[in-house]
Design an enzyme around this catalytic site. Sequence first.
Site, PDB file in Angstrom:
ATOM      1  N   ASP A  20      40.937   3.123 -35.766  1.00  0.00           N
ATOM      2  CA  ASP A  20      39.879   4.006 -36.566  1.00  0.00           C
ATOM      3  C   ASP A  20      39.709   5.388 -35.549  1.00  0.00           C
ATOM      4  O   ASP A  20      39.795   5.175 -34.410  1.00  0.00           O
ATOM      5  CB  ASP A  20      38.719   3.343 -37.001  1.00  0.00           C
ATOM      6  CG  ASP A  20      37.798   4.387 -37.909  1.00  0.00           C
ATOM      7  OD1 ASP A  20      38.284   5.259 -38.434  1.00  0.00           O
ATOM      8  OD2 ASP A  20      36.699   4.208 -38.136  1.00  0.00           O
ATOM      9  N   ASP A  26      35.226  -0.457 -36.875  1.00  0.00           N
ATOM     10  CA  ASP A  26      33.928  -0.812 -36.963  1.00  0.00           C
ATOM     11  C   ASP A  26      33.803  -2.415 -37.380  1.00  0.00           C
ATOM     12  O   ASP A  26      32.562  -2.990 -37.361  1.00  0.00           O
ATOM     13  CB  ASP A  26      32.859   0.108 -37.488  1.00  0.00           C
ATOM     14  CG  ASP A  26      33.258   0.144 -38.815  1.00  0.00           C
ATOM     15  OD1 ASP A  26      34.085  -0.388 -39.593  1.00  0.00           O
ATOM     16  OD2 ASP A  26      32.634   1.169 -39.406  1.00  0.00           O
ATOM     17  N   ASP A  30      35.925  -0.936 -42.419  1.00  0.00           N
ATOM     18  CA  ASP A  30      37.097  -1.327 -42.473  1.00  0.00           C
ATOM     19  C   ASP A  30      37.814  -2.723 -42.600  1.00  0.00           C
ATOM     20  O   ASP A  30      38.908  -3.126 -42.304  1.00  0.00           O
ATOM     21  CB  ASP A  30      37.977  -0.725 -41.330  1.00  0.00           C
ATOM     22  CG  ASP A  30      37.685   1.001 -41.256  1.00  0.00           C
ATOM     23  OD1 ASP A  30      37.988   1.445 -42.199  1.00  0.00           O
ATOM     24  OD2 ASP A  30      37.175   1.494 -40.159  1.00  0.00           O
TER      25      ASP A  30
END
Length: 680
Positions: free
Chosen positions: A382, A574, A578
């Site tokens: 991410d 995180d 996600d």
Amino acid sequence: MKLKDCCSTEENDKTAIKYQNQHPKNGHANHCHAGHQHEGHTHSAEESHDDDDGHNHGSGEPESWTSHWPLLTSLAVVIIMLTLEYGFGITFNTLIQLIIFIPAYLLAGYNVLELAFRKALRFDFFNEFFLMSVATIGAFAIGSYSEGVAVMVFYSIGEWFQDSAVNKAKRSIKALLDIRPDSVDVIREGKVITIAPAEVALEEIIQVKPGEKVALDGILYSEKAIFNTAALTGESKPDSKNNGDQVFAGMINLNQLAQVQVKSLFKDSKLSKILEMVQDATARKSQTQLFISRFAKVYTPIVFLLAVLLIALPYFFVADYNFQDWFYRGLVFLVISCPCALVVSIPLGYFGGIGLASKNGILFKGSNFLDIMTKIDTVVMDKTGTLTKGVFQVQKVSTEADIDEKEFIQLLAAIESKSTHPIATAIAEYAGTTPDQDKINHVEEIAGHGLKGLVDGKEILAGNAKLLKKFNIPYPADIDAIVDSVVVVAIAQKYAGYVTIADEVKEDAKQAIADLHALNIKTVMLSGDKQSVVNKVAAFLGIDQAFGDLLPENKVTKVENLKADGRTLAFVGDGVNDAPVVALADAGIAMGGLGSDATIETADIVIQNDQPSKIVSAIKIGKLTRNIVWQNIILAMSVKAIVLILGAGGVANLWEAVIADVGVALLAILNAVRIQRMKV
């Protein structure tokens, strides 16, 4: 993870006998130990490896030398008798030898004999305890008294050292994080009293003196304070906190008396959850451990059969067959075949890997994930909070001519106050005021687009350009060309202006990507941010592929496509927003586990200090652990194969067999425990 209410009788055999021997006043051990986990069974982290092989090494508590006085007495008898025989030529007749050696044998081997007997009652004959009992009683049967006692003594000494090594590994893992204070100063009715942390209620104020550890999670009640977070993150860099900032149990107050308002009970603190996770990690078996356990269950009966054949078959082929000679060779074969070195040193190697990772601020939820990290060929990341700091700041505010900028910011900050996204936090800080929550109504989050709601009766849309397109609201075309993150705002179905937000790349992110490439690992970035921002960050860091403008379901599709291409991948994010991608990845890695309970629950691996470079460290630790484990497997199998051949040929005797067995076990253990002293 659920635990069984109680173990089977078999699983408790060795623990129960050790308890009886060390605590005779308590009678038999009727306390229950939860088991460890393998192939559909549940187990506690207090076990070192499967009881299927008969082991239950280590209670986790240190033992003194005095608790082993029977074994040490037996060892002294063997040394004295050998010294008399080989040093001074003094020998005794059979009766005197039996009077001396039988008590010595029982002192050294009563644990082993009792376990062998218990298992035999359940028709379990293929275990190391029965194997050692047969070998040593057989030695007595052919008159090799000193060798029979020596085999049992050195085997028991090997078990002792193995227990100590396993216990030390468990204690060192636990000590890395079990740093919760035993007492805490709490302010009640204007007085400071000292009580146990478990007795502190929510919202109470506790005092932390300079040099003391924080006992409970909360927020800083004092104006400011500086803390050492090394116990939680692996980094000793001081962390300055201001009034209202989060403070976690395990942090050390560095400079002045600080007050903390408690927000979590003792049992619910992040530190307690992390400690529980690390303890549970030792119970989750790797494929190598499961293979060795299954191997031992097949290997031991085969060895028994080979020993019987070694004794019996020569009768039909050797002209001068001597039963006692071939029986002795069979005993040597049984002693050296003991699989203890494998089934102890391999779990110990994984304990070391988990401990080394914990020292570096990386929490593995199981040794199986150490194995997985050695196979990773793609790391998917991410952007926000993983490669960038996630600390946004407003860079520019642009409004239409007929809209007051101050009113624009107040309306935007009001609706963003309903979001926990870092961009929303940045806007709230920029506005500098607290919005009236009574005037904010019907706020809904539109996934991947932004927010919609009513503020003081006005309909507000705040999000990316896709949000305005969704509601067919025209906006200036040049907004799409802006590289930085943009929050576009519409008031009462009309475009009102935008705010640009910028994030900062983490200091070690670029080096982390370079190190991953050095390991021939492909890097991919997935982000909900717009493609221009994603491209800018990816180009700066040198990431192989980068995809922006992704909704959560789009990220899942991208990961599924990578897996369909045969990639073994880790996803770093995180662990909350996600979650679907984390679950889909071979290894889900969460950045900054201290920030969210859900992070700890969702991810397989937690990086506590937010540093992307720890991704590389996690991979290296997995490979170090794998190398040590396979070194032990090859060492143990090679030495055993050589001595088995020598024993079958009549070259090796019982002395050499037991020394080889104990020696290879100790070498494997020493090799395993050195993992925790390595640097990555």
